[in-house]
Design a protein around this motif. Structure first.
Motif, PDB file in Angstrom:
ATOM      1  N   ASN A  75       0.827  -1.209   0.000  1.00 27.69           N
ATOM      2  CA  ASN A  75       0.000   0.000   0.000  1.00 27.69           C
ATOM      3  C   ASN A  75       0.859   1.256   0.000  1.00 27.69           C
ATOM      4  N   ASP A 130       2.363   1.593  -3.534  1.00 29.27           N
ATOM      5  CA  ASP A 130       1.341   2.007  -4.500  1.00 29.27           C
ATOM      6  C   ASP A 130       0.946   3.464  -4.290  1.00 29.27           C
ATOM      7  N   ASN A 131       0.847   3.869  -3.031  1.00 29.86           N
ATOM      8  CA  ASN A 131       0.471   5.263  -2.754  1.00 29.86           C
ATOM      9  C   ASN A 131       1.536   6.227  -3.276  1.00 29.86           C
ATOM     10  N   LYS A 181       1.439   6.227  -7.097  1.00 28.57           N
ATOM     11  CA  LYS A 181       0.226   6.860  -7.613  1.00 28.57           C
ATOM     12  C   LYS A 181       0.367   8.380  -7.647  1.00 28.57           C
ATOM     13  N   ARG A 219     -10.111  10.897   1.817  1.00 33.61           N
ATOM     14  CA  ARG A 219      -9.418  11.223   0.564  1.00 33.61           C
ATOM     15  C   ARG A 219      -9.365  12.732   0.449  1.00 33.61           C
ATOM     16  N   ALA A 268      -6.600  13.852  -4.058  1.00 34.01           N
ATOM     17  CA  ALA A 268      -6.590  12.408  -4.281  1.00 34.01           C
ATOM     18  C   ALA A 268      -7.879  11.902  -4.877  1.00 34.01           C
ATOM     19  N   GLY A 297      -8.742   4.501  -6.090  1.00 34.74           N
ATOM     20  CA  GLY A 297      -8.589   4.104  -4.683  1.00 34.74           C
ATOM     21  C   GLY A 297      -9.853   4.386  -3.895  1.00 34.74           C
ATOM     22  N   GLY A 314      -6.121   2.362   1.923  1.00 33.37           N
ATOM     23  CA  GLY A 314      -4.748   1.846   1.889  1.00 33.37           C
ATOM     24  C   GLY A 314      -3.926   2.293   3.074  1.00 33.37           C
ATOM     25  N   LEU A 315      -3.900   3.598   3.361  1.00 36.78           N
ATOM     26  CA  LEU A 315      -3.095   4.097   4.473  1.00 36.78           C
ATOM     27  C   LEU A 315      -3.702   3.713   5.821  1.00 36.78           C
TER      28      LEU A 315
END
Length: 456
Positions: free
Chosen positions: A361, A364-365, A368, A408, A412, A417, A421-422
């Motif tokens: 995660n 990917d973050n 992204k 978000r 973002a 997403g 994730g975070l």
């Protein structure tokens, strides 16, 4: 005997019983002491009278007049001289002689020492002392003992009256002591009933009384604190679950709507061109993957929040090798992003699957939010994993919420997403006793996961 059911009544009963036993013991002891003193005083008087008579009688005439009649028994004592053969040598009333037996003649003949005895004369009890007078004779001195018995009866009545008054006072004192002794217990009972009625464990008990009761009250307050914390945690968990359900419902609505729309398009496939069919199929694949990822994230979050779930087993693992494996996957998903690494061999106690998800995660973050053909730096030193990107950074107003579920930021919302994730990164960090932090720099964002303890 069945004891009273009330604790206060039992304490009062025990207090009264203890005082009654003490009073009875003291009464018996006092009676025995008084009886002994009265008897000793009577015997001492008889012994002194015998000594006086022995010193004053020197002739036969003195012996003959040593005593007078005991008809009225009003004199201090009755005196009688007895020869060794048993006949009475002193003048007396022949109808009222003091009793003469073998023990008396033995004293007169010198074969036995002086002795005391209890006799009766004319219906009156007497205490008699028989002692040698001179060679061949003994003197008998008797005195009424019923005054001693009367005094003892009076003493007994006085002691019984005192005991009755003492027991009444003991009952009053026992009730007062019982009320005071069980006051903390009554307070505990009232507090328990209040908590049961209000279901609010924040009401504490004032700590007072003896050490044992203070300890009980302190333990009760500690239990209330633990209960309050448990209830607060339960309410927080329930609120989090409700919020999770509400947020999940909101997030699921969009992909489900898109899926329904594309499915409706496929139902009219005969009217679509080959290109439109291919485009719709690709959209369905993307939306299904997005929906699958969202459901997977929700399951992970819900499983970790379940207090009844078995704790995830931890094992010794090389964190640097785990990061390397995650990097291989990230490079396949983000082929235009360059990942720079600086990894020091690090061993920790961890759950491999959960750590893999959290590290993936983070990567990917970072990818992204990186610009096209950007670079992401991964560093592992001193049990701290750092992931740095060169994207737009994190607005200051978003930093406090960056690890919240479904949060978000405005920047973002245009990215793929769900905002989970975070949140999973922080949850995995908490599972391992680590801390997850984020900061914004002038040229991007930095995420750190610090593992406080490393395996031996």
């Amino acid at each position: 005997m069945r004891l009273p059911g009330s604790l206060r009544a039992r304490v009062a009963l025990f207090c009264v019983a203890a005082i009654a036993v003490a009073l009875a013991g003291m009464g018996f002891a006092a009676y025995a002491v008084v009886a002994h003193e009265l008897d000793s005083s009577l015997d001492l008087g008889l012994r002194r009278e015998a000594t006086r008579i022995t010193r004053t009688i020197t002739t036969d005439a003195d012996v003959a007049t040593a005593s007078g009649p005991c008809r009225y028994l009003t004199a201090p004592s009755c005196v009688q001289v007895v020869a060794a053969d048993g006949h009475i040598e002193s003048a007396h009333d022949p109808n009222q002689p003091l009793p003469v037996d073998s023990a008396t003649t033995a004293v007169a003949s010198g074969t036995r020492s002086a002795f005391f005895s209890d006799v009766s004369l004319d219906g009156y009890p007497l205490r008699m002392y028989t002692a040698p007078l001179r060679s061949g004779s003994a003197v008998q001195i008797a005195q009424r003992s019923d005054p001693v018995d009367t005094s003892l009866r009076r003493v007994a009545y006085a002691l019984l009256a005192a005991a009755a008054v003492g027991i009444l006072l003991a009952i009053a004192a026992g009730l007062a002591v019982a009320r005071r002794a069980v006051a903390p217990v009554t307070t505990l009972t009232a507090a328990a009933e209040r908590i049961a009625g209000t279901r609010d464990p924040r009401h504490h008990i004032t700590v007072s009384g003896p050490d044992e009761l203070q300890s009980l009250a302190t333990s009760f307050n500690t239990m209330l604190d633990e209960l309050d914390q448990a209830l607060t945690a339960e309410r927080t968990s329930r609120a989090a679950q409700h919020r999770l359900i509400a947020d999940a419902s909101h997030e699921l609505r969009t992909p489900l709507t898109a899926l329904r729309t594309n499915i409706d398009l496929l139902r009219r496939a005969a009217r679509l061109s080959a290109g439109q069919l291919e485009e719709t199929a690709a959209a369905l694949r993307v939306q299904s993957e997005e929906l699958s990822g969202l459901v997977t994230d929700l399951i992970d979050l819900a499983r970790a929040d379940d207090p009844a779930a078995a704790p995830e087993p931890l094992e010794d693992l090389r964190l640097d090798l785990l990061v390397t494996d995650c990097l291989c996957t990230a490079e396949r998903h983000w082929p235009t992003i360059t990942f720079d690494t600086d990894l020091v061999p690090t061993t920790i106690d961890g759950a491999p699957a959960r750590l893999t998800r959290a590290i993936t995660n983070l990567l990917d973050n970072a990818a992204k939010f990186s610009p096209p053909r950007g670079r992401v730096h991964i560093r592992l030193h001193d049990n701290e994993l750092t992931v740095r990107d060169h994207g737009p950074g994190i607005p200051s107003e978003d930093l406090p919420h960056i690890f919240d579920r479904f949060y978000r930021s405005a920047t973002a919302r245009t990215k793929p997403g769900h905002g989970l994730g975070l949140a999973i990164v922080r949850q995995v960090a908490d599972l391992h006793g680590a801390t997850a932090t984020a900061e914004s720099t002038t040229d991007g964002a930095v995420f750190r996961v610090s593992f406080l303890e490393s395996a031996d």
